[in-house]
Design an enzyme around this catalytic site. Sequence first.
Site, PDB file in Angstrom:
ATOM      1  N   PHE A  19       0.795  -1.216   0.000  1.00  0.00           N
ATOM      2  CA  PHE A  19       0.000   0.000   0.000  1.00  0.00           C
ATOM      3  C   PHE A  19       0.835   1.277   0.000  1.00  0.00           C
ATOM      4  O   PHE A  19       0.279   2.371  -0.102  1.00  0.00           O
ATOM      5  CB  PHE A  19      -0.914   0.001   1.237  1.00  0.00           C
ATOM      6  CG  PHE A  19      -1.663  -1.305   1.409  1.00  0.00           C
ATOM      7  CD1 PHE A  19      -2.746  -1.613   0.598  1.00  0.00           C
ATOM      8  CD2 PHE A  19      -1.258  -2.235   2.356  1.00  0.00           C
ATOM      9  CE1 PHE A  19      -3.430  -2.813   0.740  1.00  0.00           C
ATOM     10  CE2 PHE A  19      -1.931  -3.434   2.508  1.00  0.00           C
ATOM     11  CZ  PHE A  19      -3.018  -3.728   1.702  1.00  0.00           C
ATOM     12  N   GLY A  46       6.190  -4.953  10.414  1.00  0.00           N
ATOM     13  CA  GLY A  46       5.080  -4.991   9.461  1.00  0.00           C
ATOM     14  C   GLY A  46       5.579  -5.272   8.065  1.00  0.00           C
ATOM     15  O   GLY A  46       5.832  -4.369   7.277  1.00  0.00           O
ATOM     16  N   ASP A  71       7.100  -9.783  11.393  1.00  0.00           N
ATOM     17  CA  ASP A  71       5.675  -9.927  11.092  1.00  0.00           C
ATOM     18  C   ASP A  71       5.244 -11.350  11.444  1.00  0.00           C
ATOM     19  O   ASP A  71       6.001 -12.299  11.240  1.00  0.00           O
ATOM     20  CB  ASP A  71       5.404  -9.665   9.606  1.00  0.00           C
ATOM     21  CG  ASP A  71       3.966  -9.259   9.316  1.00  0.00           C
ATOM     22  OD1 ASP A  71       3.045  -9.946   9.795  1.00  0.00           O
ATOM     23  OD2 ASP A  71       3.759  -8.271   8.608  1.00  0.00           O
ATOM     24  N   GLY A  75      -1.698 -11.102   8.986  1.00  0.00           N
ATOM     25  CA  GLY A  75      -2.448  -9.910   8.609  1.00  0.00           C
ATOM     26  C   GLY A  75      -2.866  -9.071   9.795  1.00  0.00           C
ATOM     27  O   GLY A  75      -3.172  -9.595  10.863  1.00  0.00           O
ATOM     28  N   SER A 124       5.419  -8.951  17.161  1.00  0.00           N
ATOM     29  CA  SER A 124       6.411  -7.919  17.440  1.00  0.00           C
ATOM     30  C   SER A 124       6.803  -7.827  18.919  1.00  0.00           C
ATOM     31  O   SER A 124       8.004  -7.794  19.227  1.00  0.00           O
ATOM     32  CB  SER A 124       5.884  -6.572  16.930  1.00  0.00           C
ATOM     33  OG  SER A 124       6.678  -5.502  17.339  1.00  0.00           O
ATOM     34  N   HIS A 144      -2.616  -1.053  13.266  1.00  0.00           N
ATOM     35  CA  HIS A 144      -3.061   0.335  13.341  1.00  0.00           C
ATOM     36  C   HIS A 144      -3.984   0.612  14.525  1.00  0.00           C
ATOM     37  O   HIS A 144      -4.732   1.587  14.516  1.00  0.00           O
ATOM     38  CB  HIS A 144      -3.746   0.738  12.038  1.00  0.00           C
ATOM     39  CG  HIS A 144      -2.795   0.881  10.893  1.00  0.00           C
ATOM     40  ND1 HIS A 144      -2.224  -0.214  10.290  1.00  0.00           N
ATOM     41  CD2 HIS A 144      -2.294   1.960  10.252  1.00  0.00           C
ATOM     42  CE1 HIS A 144      -1.426   0.202   9.310  1.00  0.00           C
ATOM     43  NE2 HIS A 144      -1.448   1.515   9.271  1.00  0.00           N
ATOM     44  N   ASP A 170       1.876   5.753   7.917  1.00  0.00           N
ATOM     45  CA  ASP A 170       0.432   5.922   8.103  1.00  0.00           C
ATOM     46  C   ASP A 170       0.113   6.864   9.256  1.00  0.00           C
ATOM     47  O   ASP A 170      -0.745   6.585  10.092  1.00  0.00           O
ATOM     48  CB  ASP A 170      -0.263   4.571   8.305  1.00  0.00           C
ATOM     49  CG  ASP A 170      -0.201   3.706   7.055  1.00  0.00           C
ATOM     50  OD1 ASP A 170      -0.218   4.268   5.950  1.00  0.00           O
ATOM     51  OD2 ASP A 170      -0.127   2.475   7.186  1.00  0.00           O
TER      52      ASP A 170
END
Length: 220
Positions: A19, A46, A71, A75, A124, A144, A170
């Site tokens: 993204f 991530g 990671d 997801g 993490s 997030h 982000d």
Amino acid sequence: MPAVPQPDVLAAFEAAKGFMPTDEGLALYAAADEAGRLGLPLLEVGTYCGRSTILLADAARRAGVTALTVDHHRGSEEQQPGWEYHDPETVDPEVGLMDTLPTFRRTLYKAGLEEHVVALVGRSPQIAALWNTPLGLVFIDGGHTDEHAGADYAGWAPHVAPGGLLVIHDVFPDPVDEFTGQAPYRVYLRAVESGEFTEVSVTGSLRVLRRTGTASAAHG
């Protein structure tokens, strides 16, 4: 002039699932290239499918250091079935759960960068609790929610070496972006308000900060 990736590396980045827009990728690459001069590993939290890992790996290759990527590959919240960023191609049909690890490995293989990356597969906070090596760069681009983004910051920011860089993705100050970018924004504020990090650059939602203090940056 900031360092830029070679055309083949940039093409691999743009072709990979993910993204991050190109302008933010170029800013990340410039930061990674600079941080690599400290002679310390570059770490991202991530991985997803390896889009940004390509840039960190190439910068690490140029600097003669290692890129590390953390990671669990199941997801983050917004990538689960029924959510906006879900990609059915990343679901393991046998177990019915997301598994981005195979796609990530193909991404690095196609880019010719496998040998420059160590993939740390797990959550993490668990990996950070075992970590004790200084890092030239930490790139936070994981979950997030406040729980996950805050844990990534608390776990990894203390390992950024003096003069090293903390990069946060982000970061969206507008409250309308509560689900996608407010938690990273609050992490960014924590870093700046700690007095341990000074902002270097802003590119879109990407913030680059330099470690200027020496005390633990993540707690309090």
